[in-house]
Design an enzyme around this catalytic site. Structure first.
Site, PDB file in Angstrom:
ATOM      1  N   LYS A  26       0.814  -1.219   0.000  1.00  0.00           N
ATOM      2  CA  LYS A  26       0.000   0.000   0.000  1.00  0.00           C
ATOM      3  C   LYS A  26       0.846   1.266   0.000  1.00  0.00           C
ATOM      4  O   LYS A  26       0.426   2.294  -0.520  1.00  0.00           O
ATOM      5  CB  LYS A  26      -0.959   0.008   1.207  1.00  0.00           C
ATOM      6  N   LYS A  83      -4.990  -8.804  -5.831  1.00  0.00           N
ATOM      7  CA  LYS A  83      -6.244  -9.161  -5.167  1.00  0.00           C
ATOM      8  C   LYS A  83      -7.364  -8.178  -5.537  1.00  0.00           C
ATOM      9  O   LYS A  83      -7.094  -7.008  -5.819  1.00  0.00           O
ATOM     10  CB  LYS A  83      -6.071  -9.269  -3.646  1.00  0.00           C
ATOM     11  N   LYS A  90     -11.071  -2.763  -2.914  1.00  0.00           N
ATOM     12  CA  LYS A  90     -11.956  -1.602  -2.991  1.00  0.00           C
ATOM     13  C   LYS A  90     -11.269  -0.431  -3.666  1.00  0.00           C
ATOM     14  O   LYS A  90     -11.898   0.404  -4.297  1.00  0.00           O
ATOM     15  CB  LYS A  90     -12.368  -1.156  -1.587  1.00  0.00           C
TER      16      LYS A  90
END
Ligand code: AQP
Length: 332
Positions: free
Chosen positions: A112, A195, A198
């Protein structure tokens, strides 16, 4: 040891099939067997610096998804994390027992934060410590999550152990990860090595829980595959054909079958027919849930009442645990 389940989801919008198959769907069965606490982790969502105006709608969206998926607010406790101050207070205490070396190993932070770690915010780095506090604030023993959270759970166990050892107590249970089903890791429909998430900028990468039948059909039609027919059962094709493997996994999860059972039926056939059947199964599962979510969100009084009641019940568990922790630490 008293058995208690804890899990949560960030209110960051775009709740998707991975959140459902990897997490929410697996929570429902626990309600009959154990005390269950399901959180909307709004403090975690702040690590992504959302606009203030998005917070309440997103918190309601996750709450509606829990309810529409079969979480019963009379049995389970459903609440927003920031309404129980113990999460943040305990996170501080636990951060004092979590060496930097442990946090440096967390792969989600690396993914991230991206290349420039100096501009990543501190909250993103200490996120797993707050997650440990979420679980330990309830002295939870079982934590049903998707595969991607396994490493964070192992860290929560290590931190609980470090606290117990330092104070010479057996206070925090070491929480067990509960990772099961055929879709513990649902991948992006556009790239089978990433993956489903969102925050992926492409809407076509995920099936959102409120997608209608036409949207589901369109996204699955566009989902990336390869030119080969479906593989034979028992062969290992996953690494070479990640998109095929992902769709087969989703099909298996949606129809409560093993991957091999799906392949026994479909081996040698083309993806076009397989995708049509997959669409029907996805619509059958997500359609009623999405419709119920929309109904709940159109007049959110019930959702808000569930959250208010849940916060009170959550505090009734967490506050006494925090009081005892303070005595152990010497803060009172
Ligand atoms: N692709 C996935 N497959 C299976 N399970 C998944 N989960 C998330 N993505 C998948 C599970 O959903 C729960 C909630 O996750 P979260 O909201 O706390 O954050 P996340 O894991 O970071 O999820 P996202 O969807 O990727 O959100 P963003 O993009 O906001 O970071 C967890 O149990 C997780 O395992």
């Amino acid at each position: 040891m008293h058995h208690r389940v804890f899990s949560g989801i960030q209110p960051t919008g775009n709740l998707h099939l991975g959140n459902y198959l990897g997490a929410i769907r697996n929570w429902v069965g626990f309600q009959d067997r154990m005390e269950t606490v399901f959180c909307i982790v709004d403090l975690h969502a702040l690590t992504q610096q959302p606009a203030a105006a998005d917070m309440q709608p997103n918190i309601r969206e996750v709450t509606a998804a829990y309810l529409a998926s079969g979480i019963d607010p009379k049995r389970a406790i459903i609440f927003a994390q920031s309404r129980v101050s113990v999460h943040a207070e305990l996170a501080w205490v636990l951060s004092c027992h979590a060496p930097l070396g442990w946090l440096n190993r967390m792969t989600q932070f690396k993914e991230k934060a991206g290349k420039d770690k100096d501009v990543a915010v501190t909250g993103l780095y200490t996120y797993p410590v707050l997650m440990a506090a979420d679980i330990l604030a309830y002295r939870a023993t079982h934590v049903p999550v998707g595969e991607d959270q396994k490493q964070h759970l192992e860290l929560a166990r290590d931190i609980a152990g470090a606290f117990n050892r330092h104070y010479g107590v057996d206070f925090f249970p070491l929480p067990e990860p509960e990772i099961f089903g055929a879709a513990t890791r649902v991948m992006s429909l556009r790239d089978g090595t990433k993956k489903m998430s969102k925050s992926d900028p492409s809407d076509y990468s995920r099936l959102v829980m409120t997608d209608d039948a036409d949207t589901i059909a369109l996204k699955l039609r566009k989902a990336k595959t390869d030119t080969e027919p479906l593989p034979e059962p028992g062969t290992s094709f996953e690494a070479a054909r990640p998109e095929a493997a992902n769709l087969i996994g989703i099909y298996a999860a949606l129809s409560d079958q093993t991957r091999d059972a799906v392949l026994t039926q479909w081996a040698g056939q083309q993806f076009s027919g397989f995708k049509r059947e997959l669409t029907e199964r996805a619509v059958a599962v997500l359609g009623p849930i999405g419709a119920e979510m929309k109904r709940l969100l159109a007049a959110p009084d019930h959702v808000d009442a569930v959250l208010a009641d849940g916060a009170e019940r959550a505090r009734a568990i967490a506050n006494p645990i925090w009081d005892e922790a303070r005595r152990i630490i010497g803060l009172s």
